[in-house]
Motif scaffolding. Structure first.
Motif, short mmCIF file in Angstrom:
data_model
loop_
_atom_site.label_atom_id
_atom_site.label_comp_id
_atom_site.label_asym_id
_atom_site.label_seq_id
_atom_site.Cartn_x
_atom_site.Cartn_y
_atom_site.Cartn_z
N PHE A 1 56.64 -73.27 -40.14
CA PHE A 1 58.02 -73.79 -40.12
C PHE A 1 58.93 -72.58 -40.22
CE2 PHE A 1 56.93 -77.76 -39.66
CZ PHE A 1 57.60 -78.72 -38.81
N ALA A 2 58.56 -72.10 -41.54
CA ALA A 2 59.35 -70.77 -41.64
C ALA A 2 59.92 -69.54 -40.71
CB ALA A 2 59.19 -70.11 -43.34
N PHE B 1 58.65 -70.63 -37.70
CA PHE B 1 59.60 -70.93 -36.20
C PHE B 1 60.87 -70.68 -36.32
CE2 PHE B 1 61.12 -73.51 -33.46
CZ PHE B 1 61.03 -73.38 -31.91
N PHE C 1 55.59 -81.57 -33.86
CA PHE C 1 57.08 -80.90 -34.73
C PHE C 1 57.79 -81.46 -35.70
CE2 PHE C 1 61.31 -78.70 -35.58
CZ PHE C 1 61.25 -77.69 -35.91
N PHE D 1 55.21 -82.56 -37.94
CA PHE D 1 54.64 -81.93 -39.48
C PHE D 1 56.12 -81.43 -40.18
CE2 PHE D 1 51.37 -81.54 -37.12
CZ PHE D 1 50.19 -81.39 -38.30
N ILE E 1 65.90 -76.03 -41.32
CA ILE E 1 65.17 -75.57 -40.33
C ILE E 1 65.38 -76.77 -39.39
CG2 ILE E 1 62.35 -76.27 -39.51
CD1 ILE E 1 61.44 -76.47 -42.50
N ASN F 1 52.03 -75.23 -43.67
CA ASN F 1 52.89 -76.27 -42.86
C ASN F 1 54.68 -75.42 -43.25
OD1 ASN F 1 54.26 -78.06 -41.38
ND2 ASN F 1 54.14 -80.08 -43.18
N TYR F 2 54.71 -75.76 -44.81
CA TYR F 2 56.19 -74.51 -45.18
C TYR F 2 56.04 -73.39 -44.63
CZ TYR F 2 57.19 -78.17 -48.72
OH TYR F 2 58.40 -78.91 -48.45
N VAL F 3 54.73 -72.71 -43.93
CA VAL F 3 55.18 -70.86 -44.02
C VAL F 3 55.23 -71.82 -42.34
CG1 VAL F 3 53.15 -68.78 -43.55
CG2 VAL F 3 53.79 -70.21 -45.54
N TYR G 1 65.06 -78.06 -47.11
CA TYR G 1 64.30 -77.42 -46.74
C TYR G 1 64.83 -77.40 -45.40
CZ TYR G 1 61.07 -73.84 -44.79
OH TYR G 1 59.57 -73.08 -44.49
N THR H 1 67.27 -74.45 -35.92
CA THR H 1 66.16 -74.85 -34.19
C THR H 1 66.69 -75.27 -33.67
OG1 THR H 1 64.35 -76.97 -35.59
CG2 THR H 1 63.91 -75.02 -36.08
N ARG I 1 47.18 -89.16 -46.72
CA ARG I 1 48.29 -88.15 -45.62
C ARG I 1 48.36 -88.34 -44.60
NH1 ARG I 1 50.47 -82.99 -47.65
NH2 ARG I 1 52.57 -82.52 -47.75
N ILE J 1 57.63 -82.34 -44.65
CA ILE J 1 58.07 -81.05 -45.43
C ILE J 1 58.97 -81.88 -46.80
CG2 ILE J 1 59.74 -79.40 -45.89
CD1 ILE J 1 58.39 -77.98 -43.48
N ASP K 1 50.34 -78.01 -47.09
CA ASP K 1 51.51 -78.31 -47.04
C ASP K 1 51.82 -76.74 -47.29
OD1 ASP K 1 52.55 -80.07 -47.58
OD2 ASP K 1 52.44 -80.69 -49.73
#
Lengths: 483, 313
Positions: B34-35, B37, A272, A275, A288, B30-32, A284, A292, A382, A279, B27
């Motif tokens: 996390f959104a 969750f 978690f 990752f 998150i 990942n964004y989706v 954003y 969470t 990356r 971002i 990306d």
């Protein structure tokens, strides 16, 4: 420095302090209660409780008082005599603390000790008329007058302290005008922390004394006595009684399964964090992280309320399913015993994932940025950076947490399973902590206290062994201890 | 230093330009994820809220899913008539405030004292505190001990056992050790004793860590319910709000048994619209609100607290 400290504590002073400590300990030992002049007085009441709670004394004598077997004056005498003796003991304790100071303070402290212990004798003597009051009862069978053994113990201790105090007073060299009141800082600090040490002892170490219930046939409300001593009966019972054994097997299966699910997915918070770190939109990411983490701060009762709102027969999930035409009648998903281990794991993850990730997020921010820069210059992509820099940077933290979670494999806590437990899932949801509660306290006062104590005791011992094993392993592998 | 910054810029630029197809897919995914969750984490809170403020009849027939309809606040007003709720709120508030205050004060003082190497028996005393984190006698002996101490059916059972909190002692001790020693030394040369130095130097300087443990302590107090259940069985007026909520959640009795019949707060309206479910959810909402209110303030202390916890004592 005008403060003069005595170079060496004399043996007489040490003897005095030992006697005082014995006196203080005796006030909390029920067997030494000098005021237990009647069998009606709770056998588990220590002397200190006699003096603090007048109503507790009177509660034991409601009937004898009403019937006129016992005089109210006798009980009052018992209470006030106890109170006065305890006040003397408090003064002695204060004097004992003062005896750690300079010569002058020590002298004053010893004076207080000696005077208080002499003063305590007549107060203690007041318990004799109380005893006579009980003896003069018209119903000796019910009132059970008895002469407390503790009376002799306290009498002896007070006389010893008075004598030792006098000797010390004679031994302490003459105080001159140059001597000041004062205390070495090491003792000052010790006395400052002492109340908290006592508090810690009372709430964290004293319960160990309760382990003795594992060796007795204990019924709530009835006092422990040696004729109830049964040795290892309950330990044998745990393994020999087929019902209990079956229970234990089932409970251990639940405990280990749910712990294993947790340990098996303990990498999730790390993933978690890694990752989340990818971002790049700051706001954003913050959002998150904020959202969470919230579930970690609500209680399991509230989590259960959420489960109720979402999954009960008129909850959200049913409404959606009905609307979609999947089902036509709402079902209460909470009243089902299927996949309980997975469901409990899912709720645990929902509640704890964001929170557990914080330590890794902080860990990532502690990784040297130059490593990333160097890797980028060397052409690492990356994923290569995530795999070769971020992950290894977090592994030490991960391994410590993993070891700790293995050490606490038997401790799932009871809150979560307690709130989710119902008649449909009770077979598969009961973990060790919940089992101990249900066994000992859960059935409204008719629980099996000794057996529950045995189970809890074994759990504690195994947990500590596991922790020490994990610690040793960590020392071996990482060269660092974890506790 | 300057070249470092330049380097960073270059790296960042390179990084930006080098976005490959795989990177973009990753990306987006990942964004989706996390959104998704995050929504799962937030949705129950939202769902509870819209359920408590929507028309109870619509709620009952399962028509409230995504948006509130027929907004009203009668559910919240009606809570005034729910039996025992007021005392439980009071118990929870007093317990949280008093328990946290006492714990923070004691922990700060203990944390300060155990940094003093000149203390007699310091090492032993410190270990004496810390060992209790890893070992406990178990639930039953703990209960019997509390009952022996007269702490069953007694409000102080919520406060006193929590005064010495080993984990927080480690946090405070570690923090105080990081405060430059000369600050205290100069005061000690001026003749200030331990208490004075604690009060005027250590206490103000350790406020960040004290805020951290205060938050953890307060949340713990607010959320606990098993101690109510185990220790207070003889005095229901001492139940905490959380345990009260648990009781409501498991109550199968009808609404009228739960509500105070003596209340005259437009009884007919309440009777016609309220149902058991709405009362349960509204009580839950009331229980959550304090957490959500302090949450924004406490957030900045998390990381600090949890990081310091990683540093072992």
């Amino acid at each position: 420095m005008s403060k003069k400290y005595l170079e060496k504590t004399s043996n007489w002073m040490i003897a005095l302090r030992v006697a005082i400590i014995a006196l203080i300990v005796s006030t909390v030992v029920p067997a030494f209660n000098p005021a237990r002049m009647s069998g009606l007085i709770n056998k588990n009441a220590a002397f200190i409780t006699m003096s603090t709670s007048r109503s507790a004394i009177f509660k034991d004598f409601t009937r004898p008082l009403r019937r006129g077997w016992v005089d109210e004056g006798t009980l009052n005498l018992l209470y006030y005599a106890s109170l006065l003796v305890i006040l003397c003991i408090i003064a002695i304790a204060i004097g004992c603390c003062m005896s750690l100071g300079t010569k002058r303070l020590q002298k004053l402290g010893t004076k207080i000790i000696t005077l208080s212990s002499i003063l305590a004798l007549p107060f203690l003597g007041l318990l004799i008329p109380a005893y006579l009051g009980f003896s003069g009862t018209s119903n000796a069978d019910r009132v059970e007058p008895m002469f407390a053994n503790g009376f002799i113990v306290f009498l002896g201790l007070f006389i010893t302290i008075a004598i030792l105090g006098t000797i010390n007073l004679l031994k302490i060299p003459k105080v001159t005008s140059e001597d000041k009141y004062g205390m070495e800082s090491k003792y000052k600090l010790f006395l400052m922390i002492l109340p908290f040490v006592i508090l810690c002892f009372v709430f964290s170490y004293l319960p160990l004394w309760g382990w003795r219930y594992a060796f007795f046939d204990y019924q709530p409300g009835i006092d422990l006595s040696m004729d109830k001593f049964v040795g290892l009966k309950w330990f044998r019972y745990l393994f020999q009684n087929s019902a209990t054994r079956a229970d234990m097997v089932r409970v251990m299966k639940n405990t280990l399964a749910m712990s294993a699910l947790g340990i098996g997915t303990s990498f999730l918070p790390m993933v978690f964090a890694i990752f989340l770190n990818e971002i790049k939109a700051n706001k954003y990411r913050k959002l998150i992280q904020t959202i969470t983490t919230v579930p970690n701060f609500i209680s399991w009762v509230l989590v259960y309320t959420f489960a109720f709102a979402l999954f009960s027969s008129d909850g959200f999930v049913n409404a959606v399913l009905i609307k979609m035409g999947v089902i036509d009648q709402g079902a209460n998903f909470l009243m089902s015993g299927d996949y309980i281990w997975l469901k409990m794991w899912a709720w645990g993850t929902w509640k704890g994932l964001g929170w557990s990730a914080i330590i890794y997020i902080a860990g990532i921010s502690g990784i040297d940025q130059q490593l990333y820069e160097a890797a980028t210059v060397d052409g690492a992509g990356r994923f290569q950076r995530m795999w070769h820099i971020t992950l290894p940077g977090l592994l030490p933290t991960f391994s410590v947490l993993l070891l700790l979670s293995i050490a606490s494999i038997l401790s799932n806590g009871m809150d979560q399973y307690f709130v989710f437990k119902n008649s449909a899932n009770k077979e598969t949801i009961e973990v060790l902590d919940l089992y101990v509660y249900t066994l000992g306290l859960g059935s409204g006062g008719s629980g099996n206290i000794p057996l529950a104590t045995v189970v809890g005791m074994l759990k504690s011992i195994i947990s500590v062994t596991l922790l020490m094993g994990a610690n040793r392993l960590s020392k071996l592998v990482r060269g660092e201890s974890i506790v | 230093m300057n070249s470092d910054k330049k380097m960073k810029k270059i790296v960042n630029k390179k990084h930006k330009y080098k976005l490959s197809k795989g990177d973009v897919t990753f990306d987006i995914l990942n964004y989706v994820l996390f959104a998704a969750f995050t929504l799962i984490c937030a949705f129950p809170f939202y769902y509870l809220l819209i359920n408590t403020i929507s028309d109870n009849e619509l709620v009952r027939t399962g028509q409230i899913m995504w948006l509130p309809k027929g907004i009203h606040f009668r559910n919240y007003i009606s809570l005034l008539n729910v039996n025992n709720l007021g005392t439980s709120v009071l118990v929870s508030i007093v317990r949280t405030v008093l328990g946290t205050a006492v714990m923070v004060g004691a922990t700060a003082f203990i944390g300060y004292l155990v940094t003093k190497h000149e203390m007699w028996g310091r090492k032993f005393i410190y270990r004496f505190f810390i060992i209790t984190m890893y070992f406990n006698a178990g639930l039953i002996p703990w209960y019997l001990n509390m009952s022996m101490l007269g702490l069953t059916n007694n409000f102080w059972a919520y406060i006193i056992p929590g005064i010495v909190s080993p984990y927080n002692i480690i946090l405070v001790k570690t923090y105080i050790e990081s405060i430059p020693a000369d600050l205290e030394e100069s005061a000690s040369i001026d003749g200030a004793g331990y208490l004075l130095r604690f009060r005027h130097i250590i206490w103000p300087l350790s406020k960040p860590i004290l805020a951290t443990i205060a938050i953890f302590g307060a949340v713990g107090h607010w959320n606990s319910f098993t101690d109510s259940m185990i220790l207070m069985s003889g005095r229901p007026e001492l139940y905490t709000l959380q345990y009260r909520l648990y009781i409501y959640m498991n109550s199968t009795s009808n609404l009228s048994a739960l509500m105070n019949s003596g209340g005259n707060l437009s009884q007919s309206i309440i009777d016609s619209t309220l149902n058991m479910r709405s009362v349960k959810l509204t009580v839950a909402m009331v229980t959550i609100i304090p957490i959500l209110l302090v949450y924004p303030f406490m957030q900045r202390y998390f990381t600090k607290g949890i990081m310091m916890g990683a540093v072992k004592g």
